[in-house]
Motif scaffolding. Sequence first.
Motif, mmCIF file in Angstrom:
data_model
loop_
_atom_site.group_PDB
_atom_site.id
_atom_site.type_symbol
_atom_site.label_atom_id
_atom_site.label_comp_id
_atom_site.label_asym_id
_atom_site.label_seq_id
_atom_site.Cartn_x
_atom_site.Cartn_y
_atom_site.Cartn_z
ATOM 1 N N ILE A 188 0.857 -1.181 0.000
ATOM 2 C CA ILE A 188 0.000 0.000 0.000
ATOM 3 C C ILE A 188 0.892 1.230 0.000
ATOM 4 N N THR A 229 0.789 5.494 0.127
ATOM 5 C CA THR A 229 -0.023 6.675 0.382
ATOM 6 C C THR A 229 0.888 7.831 0.782
ATOM 7 N N ALA A 252 -4.412 3.984 8.079
ATOM 8 C CA ALA A 252 -4.406 2.761 7.264
ATOM 9 C C ALA A 252 -3.907 1.566 8.077
ATOM 10 N N VAL A 264 -6.179 -4.734 2.678
ATOM 11 C CA VAL A 264 -5.888 -3.695 1.688
ATOM 12 C C VAL A 264 -7.136 -2.880 1.379
ATOM 13 N N LYS A 265 -8.258 -3.536 1.230
ATOM 14 C CA LYS A 265 -9.510 -2.828 0.936
ATOM 15 C C LYS A 265 -9.882 -1.896 2.092
ATOM 16 N N GLU A 321 -7.553 1.096 2.062
ATOM 17 C CA GLU A 321 -7.910 2.015 0.974
ATOM 18 C C GLU A 321 -9.075 2.912 1.379
ATOM 19 N N ILE A 373 -7.880 5.515 3.950
ATOM 20 C CA ILE A 373 -7.048 6.546 3.329
ATOM 21 C C ILE A 373 -7.895 7.518 2.523
ATOM 22 N N LYS A 374 -8.830 7.012 1.763
ATOM 23 C CA LYS A 374 -9.676 7.873 0.934
ATOM 24 C C LYS A 374 -10.595 8.752 1.771
ATOM 25 N N LYS A 383 -4.266 10.114 -1.403
ATOM 26 C CA LYS A 383 -4.166 9.184 -2.523
ATOM 27 C C LYS A 383 -3.731 7.816 -2.018
ATOM 28 N N CYS A 384 -4.219 6.779 -2.699
ATOM 29 C CA CYS A 384 -3.893 5.413 -2.313
ATOM 30 C C CYS A 384 -3.643 4.577 -3.555
ATOM 31 N N ARG A 385 -2.499 3.919 -3.559
ATOM 32 C CA ARG A 385 -2.201 2.934 -4.607
ATOM 33 C C ARG A 385 -1.839 1.653 -3.886
ATOM 34 N N TYR A 386 -2.202 0.539 -4.478
ATOM 35 C CA TYR A 386 -1.908 -0.728 -3.821
ATOM 36 C C TYR A 386 -1.819 -1.854 -4.848
#
Length: 91
Positions: free
Chosen positions: A11, A13, A22, A60-61, A64, A67-68, A73-76
């Motif tokens: 993850i 962020t 998170a 992870v979900k 996310e 974070i949102k 921003k979130c990338r994973y």
Amino acid sequence: MENLNLSIGIIETTGYVAVISALDTLLNAANVEVIDKERIGSGIVVIIIAGSISNIKEAVKSAEIAIKKLNSKCRYTVIAKPHNDLWRIIP
């Protein structure tokens, strides 16, 4: 945690508050272990977790979503069956 049959979640962020939120959320959501947290630069932080594929996906979900909620921003990515050589570069 032994790496046999483990999956990896990564993850990315920005910001300390988003990282702590998170981490708290994912650790409460699923049975996973944080195996690394690294500051990349410009406020970007990467969290690497290990566990079963179902727990990684759930963690992870949930991270996310947390974070949102903070407008970060979130990338994973989720790696279901990492190659054994990958474990050598992960602390």
